[in-house]
Scaffold this motif. Structure first.
Motif, PDB file in Angstrom:
ATOM      1  N   THR A   1      36.513 -90.723  45.522  1.00 17.08           N
ATOM      2  CA  THR A   1      37.125 -91.724  44.388  1.00 17.08           C
ATOM      3  C   THR A   1      37.013 -91.214  43.053  1.00 17.08           C
ATOM      4  O   THR A   1      36.341 -90.262  42.709  1.00 17.08           O
ATOM      5  CB  THR A   1      36.278 -92.916  44.430  1.00 17.08           C
ATOM      6  N   ARG A   2      37.708 -91.738  42.173  1.00 16.65           N
ATOM      7  CA  ARG A   2      37.676 -91.328  40.630  1.00 16.65           C
ATOM      8  C   ARG A   2      36.304 -91.372  40.372  1.00 16.65           C
ATOM      9  O   ARG A   2      35.985 -90.640  39.195  1.00 16.65           O
ATOM     10  CB  ARG A   2      38.651 -92.030  40.032  1.00 16.65           C
ATOM     11  N   SER A   3      35.595 -92.705  40.393  1.00 20.63           N
ATOM     12  CA  SER A   3      34.415 -92.872  39.760  1.00 20.63           C
ATOM     13  C   SER A   3      33.439 -91.800  40.700  1.00 20.63           C
ATOM     14  O   SER A   3      32.243 -91.296  39.617  1.00 20.63           O
ATOM     15  CB  SER A   3      33.706 -94.235  40.392  1.00 20.63           C
ATOM     16  N   ASN A   4      33.494 -91.664  41.777  1.00 21.27           N
ATOM     17  CA  ASN A   4      32.537 -90.351  42.165  1.00 21.27           C
ATOM     18  C   ASN A   4      32.663 -88.937  41.588  1.00 21.27           C
ATOM     19  O   ASN A   4      31.861 -88.389  41.209  1.00 21.27           O
ATOM     20  CB  ASN A   4      32.914 -90.295  43.885  1.00 21.27           C
ATOM     21  N   LEU A   5      34.166 -88.803  41.501  1.00 18.35           N
ATOM     22  CA  LEU A   5      34.384 -87.240  40.673  1.00 18.35           C
ATOM     23  C   LEU A   5      33.950 -87.446  39.284  1.00 18.35           C
ATOM     24  O   LEU A   5      33.510 -86.484  38.643  1.00 18.35           O
ATOM     25  CB  LEU A   5      35.796 -87.180  40.948  1.00 18.35           C
ATOM     26  N   THR A   6      34.098 -88.627  38.632  1.00 16.16           N
ATOM     27  CA  THR A   6      33.628 -88.643  37.368  1.00 16.16           C
ATOM     28  C   THR A   6      31.967 -88.703  37.268  1.00 16.16           C
ATOM     29  O   THR A   6      31.586 -87.964  36.205  1.00 16.16           O
ATOM     30  CB  THR A   6      34.014 -89.904  36.573  1.00 16.16           C
ATOM     31  N   LEU A   7      31.342 -89.042  38.039  1.00 18.85           N
ATOM     32  CA  LEU A   7      29.931 -88.979  38.048  1.00 18.85           C
ATOM     33  C   LEU A   7      29.359 -87.379  38.301  1.00 18.85           C
ATOM     34  O   LEU A   7      28.774 -86.988  37.416  1.00 18.85           O
ATOM     35  CB  LEU A   7      29.279 -89.746  39.290  1.00 18.85           C
ATOM     36  N   LEU A   8      30.226 -86.743  39.377  1.00 18.87           N
ATOM     37  CA  LEU A   8      29.939 -85.458  39.258  1.00 18.87           C
ATOM     38  C   LEU A   8      30.309 -84.543  38.159  1.00 18.87           C
ATOM     39  O   LEU A   8      29.659 -83.644  37.845  1.00 18.87           O
ATOM     40  CB  LEU A   8      30.926 -84.778  40.583  1.00 18.87           C
ATOM     41  N   SER A   9      31.469 -84.806  37.417  1.00 22.36           N
ATOM     42  CA  SER A   9      31.746 -84.029  36.221  1.00 22.36           C
ATOM     43  C   SER A   9      30.828 -84.299  34.939  1.00 22.36           C
ATOM     44  O   SER A   9      30.465 -83.363  34.279  1.00 22.36           O
ATOM     45  CB  SER A   9      33.037 -84.589  35.711  1.00 22.36           C
ATOM     46  N   ILE A  10      30.445 -85.528  34.933  1.00 24.61           N
ATOM     47  CA  ILE A  10      29.451 -85.857  33.803  1.00 24.61           C
ATOM     48  C   ILE A  10      28.009 -85.239  34.267  1.00 24.61           C
ATOM     49  O   ILE A  10      27.398 -84.809  33.231  1.00 24.61           O
ATOM     50  CB  ILE A  10      29.366 -87.332  33.814  1.00 24.61           C
ATOM     51  N   SER A  11      27.496 -85.233  35.120  1.00 22.41           N
ATOM     52  CA  SER A  11      26.236 -84.373  35.666  1.00 22.41           C
ATOM     53  C   SER A  11      26.662 -82.934  35.559  1.00 22.41           C
ATOM     54  O   SER A  11      25.553 -82.358  34.976  1.00 22.41           O
ATOM     55  CB  SER A  11      26.060 -84.609  37.286  1.00 22.41           C
ATOM     56  N   PHE A  12      27.803 -82.372  35.833  1.00 19.83           N
ATOM     57  CA  PHE A  12      27.655 -81.013  35.376  1.00 19.83           C
ATOM     58  C   PHE A  12      27.539 -80.855  33.904  1.00 19.83           C
ATOM     59  O   PHE A  12      27.012 -79.765  33.494  1.00 19.83           O
ATOM     60  CB  PHE A  12      29.300 -80.631  35.923  1.00 19.83           C
ATOM     61  N   PHE A  13      28.303 -81.624  32.933  1.00 21.63           N
ATOM     62  CA  PHE A  13      28.005 -81.422  31.559  1.00 21.63           C
ATOM     63  C   PHE A  13      26.781 -81.486  31.026  1.00 21.63           C
ATOM     64  O   PHE A  13      26.394 -81.056  30.129  1.00 21.63           O
ATOM     65  CB  PHE A  13      29.211 -82.445  31.004  1.00 21.63           C
ATOM     66  N   LEU A  14      25.943 -82.564  31.643  1.00 24.99           N
ATOM     67  CA  LEU A  14      24.451 -82.733  31.455  1.00 24.99           C
ATOM     68  C   LEU A  14      23.841 -81.356  31.951  1.00 24.99           C
ATOM     69  O   LEU A  14      23.129 -80.910  30.940  1.00 24.99           O
ATOM     70  CB  LEU A  14      24.091 -83.743  32.306  1.00 24.99           C
ATOM     71  N   ILE A  15      24.313 -80.883  32.816  1.00 26.34           N
ATOM     72  CA  ILE A  15      23.566 -79.661  33.099  1.00 26.34           C
ATOM     73  C   ILE A  15      23.659 -78.306  32.450  1.00 26.34           C
ATOM     74  O   ILE A  15      22.913 -77.564  32.086  1.00 26.34           O
ATOM     75  CB  ILE A  15      23.843 -79.262  34.967  1.00 26.34           C
ATOM     76  N   PHE A  16      24.853 -78.435  31.818  1.00 26.89           N
ATOM     77  CA  PHE A  16      25.643 -77.385  31.093  1.00 26.89           C
ATOM     78  C   PHE A  16      24.908 -77.325  29.782  1.00 26.89           C
ATOM     79  O   PHE A  16      24.372 -76.229  29.308  1.00 26.89           O
ATOM     80  CB  PHE A  16      26.964 -77.458  31.072  1.00 26.89           C
ATOM     81  N   ILE A  17      24.657 -78.634  29.261  1.00 24.92           N
ATOM     82  CA  ILE A  17      24.089 -78.811  28.068  1.00 24.92           C
ATOM     83  C   ILE A  17      22.683 -78.165  28.163  1.00 24.92           C
ATOM     84  O   ILE A  17      22.107 -77.639  27.083  1.00 24.92           O
ATOM     85  CB  ILE A  17      24.257 -80.355  27.390  1.00 24.92           C
ATOM     86  N   ILE A  18      22.087 -78.860  29.228  1.00 25.24           N
ATOM     87  CA  ILE A  18      20.418 -78.132  29.362  1.00 25.24           C
ATOM     88  C   ILE A  18      20.293 -76.872  29.550  1.00 25.24           C
ATOM     89  O   ILE A  18      19.630 -76.341  28.740  1.00 25.24           O
ATOM     90  CB  ILE A  18      19.974 -79.141  30.484  1.00 25.24           C
ATOM     91  N   MET A  19      21.226 -76.169  30.132  1.00 26.03           N
ATOM     92  CA  MET A  19      21.038 -74.688  30.462  1.00 26.03           C
ATOM     93  C   MET A  19      21.468 -74.088  29.131  1.00 26.03           C
ATOM     94  O   MET A  19      20.647 -73.164  28.696  1.00 26.03           O
ATOM     95  CB  MET A  19      22.299 -74.464  31.254  1.00 26.03           C
ATOM     96  N   LEU A  20      22.311 -74.503  28.239  1.00 23.07           N
ATOM     97  CA  LEU A  20      22.491 -74.021  27.081  1.00 23.07           C
ATOM     98  C   LEU A  20      21.415 -74.197  26.058  1.00 23.07           C
ATOM     99  O   LEU A  20      21.329 -73.287  25.375  1.00 23.07           O
ATOM    100  CB  LEU A  20      23.944 -74.793  26.292  1.00 23.07           C
ATOM    101  N   HIS A  21      20.823 -75.232  26.028  1.00 25.73           N
ATOM    102  CA  HIS A  21      19.571 -75.430  25.211  1.00 25.73           C
ATOM    103  C   HIS A  21      18.547 -74.482  25.464  1.00 25.73           C
ATOM    104  O   HIS A  21      17.823 -73.902  24.523  1.00 25.73           O
ATOM    105  CB  HIS A  21      19.214 -77.029  25.316  1.00 25.73           C
ATOM    106  N   PHE A  22      18.467 -74.261  26.818  1.00 27.53           N
ATOM    107  CA  PHE A  22      17.305 -73.508  27.532  1.00 27.53           C
ATOM    108  C   PHE A  22      17.452 -71.814  26.996  1.00 27.53           C
ATOM    109  O   PHE A  22      16.654 -71.109  26.697  1.00 27.53           O
ATOM    110  CB  PHE A  22      16.850 -73.528  28.761  1.00 27.53           C
ATOM    111  N   TYR A  23      18.982 -71.516  26.954  1.00 25.80           N
ATOM    112  CA  TYR A  23      19.160 -70.213  26.817  1.00 25.80           C
ATOM    113  C   TYR A  23      19.076 -70.223  25.184  1.00 25.80           C
ATOM    114  O   TYR A  23      19.033 -68.836  24.531  1.00 25.80           O
ATOM    115  CB  TYR A  23      20.584 -69.760  27.302  1.00 25.80           C
ATOM    116  N   ILE A  24      19.435 -71.045  24.404  1.00 31.63           N
ATOM    117  CA  ILE A  24      19.321 -70.803  22.818  1.00 31.63           C
ATOM    118  C   ILE A  24      17.900 -70.773  22.352  1.00 31.63           C
ATOM    119  O   ILE A  24      17.554 -69.720  21.819  1.00 31.63           O
ATOM    120  CB  ILE A  24      19.720 -72.232  22.401  1.00 31.63           C
ATOM    121  N   GLN A  25      16.958 -71.437  23.295  1.00 33.45           N
ATOM    122  CA  GLN A  25      15.452 -71.087  23.143  1.00 33.45           C
ATOM    123  C   GLN A  25      14.972 -69.738  23.573  1.00 33.45           C
ATOM    124  O   GLN A  25      14.057 -69.160  23.137  1.00 33.45           O
ATOM    125  CB  GLN A  25      14.898 -72.337  23.946  1.00 33.45           C
TER     126      GLN A  25
END
Length: 256
Positions: free
Chosen positions: A117-141
């Motif tokens: 469903t669109r809501s399921n895929l939206t959840l997966l996409s938002i989860s990816f963006f969250l993981i990407f931001i966390i990874m970017l934060h750690f690599y900056i550190q």
């Protein structure tokens, strides 16, 4: 370190197997139930791959930030906990479509990846963006820690400023390749999932998903084959021998 690399390798292997099964059942055997299972398998394996990458990022940060206490039982417990959470969440995400969060009964709720469903895929996409931001934060550190360590080593050993600059530039370039590869592989598909509609041509979905599948092929080169211990094991595996005069030194997890 090797537990996390093994987790990543297992997830990418399952993702490749899931792609083959999905293609086989989707185009050769038309069964909505089996297609739903293979899509759930793909979601779970790709989620485990991304989660393993996040765990490797956290492990790299811990190996630099807590260098003195990294090789302890407490760190091993952290790694086991991260792996358990990563695979547990991935398993749940893969089971959601099978347990009923799908569009088989109402095609109007379908996303570009049927039968999700669109809501399921939206959840997966938002989860990816969250993981990407966390990874970017750690690599900056990590970049900050590497720069600070390079300056301290240069001062203690009376190196020239150019030596510290070259070391820092090399480390930052390596981290930029890691983050850049991950971002360019997954961002097009994640963004397209949020803005696209199920009525759009499927070719757009395949075009944005293709780089994400390539990421699983690139991961061994980035995270495994750079490690000299894995190079030695690979040489023994494929050649059946090992040159004793070749020097292999153990490297820290932050170098993997």
């Amino acid at each position: 370190m090797f537990l996390l690399i093994g987790s990543l390798a297992t997830a990418d292997l399952l993702a490749g197997l899931g792609l083959i099964l999905n293609f086989f059942f989707h185009y050769l055997i038309h069964s909505e139930t089996i297609n739903l299972i293979t899509v759930g398998f793909l979601v779970g394996s790709f989620s485990a791959s991304v989660s393993s990458l996040l765990a490797i990022t956290i492990d790299r940060y811990l190996s630099l930030y807590n260098a003195l206490t990294y090789y302890s039982e407490r760190t091993v417990a952290y790694i086991h906990s991260m792996l358990a959470v990563a695979w547990g969440v991935s398993l749940c995400l893969g089971l959601l479509p099978i347990l009923g969060w799908n569009c088989l009964k109402d095609t109007s709720t379908c996303s570009i990846v049927k039968p999700l469903t669109r809501s399921n895929l939206t959840l997966l996409s938002i989860s990816f963006f969250l993981i990407f931001i966390i990874m970017l934060h750690f690599y900056i550190q990590i970049c900050r820690i590497v720069c600070r360590h390079a300056q301290q080593i240069a001062l203690q050993q009376h190196f020239f400023a150019t030596s510290s600059y070259v070391t820092t530039k090399k480390s930052v370039s390596t981290l930029a390749i890691i983050v850049g590869t991950f971002g360019t592989s997954w961002l097009p598909f994640a963004i397209y999932c949020l803005v696209a509609d199920h009525s759009d041509p499927p070719v757009y979905t395949y075009a944005t998903l293709l780089p994400a599948t390539y990421n699983s092929m690139i991961n061994p080169i980035i995270y495994a084959f750079k490690n000299q211990q894995i190079q030695k094991a690979t040489w023994v595996l494929f050649c059946g021998c090992f040159q004793s005069n070749t020097s292999f030194h153990s490297r820290s997890p932050s170098d993997v």
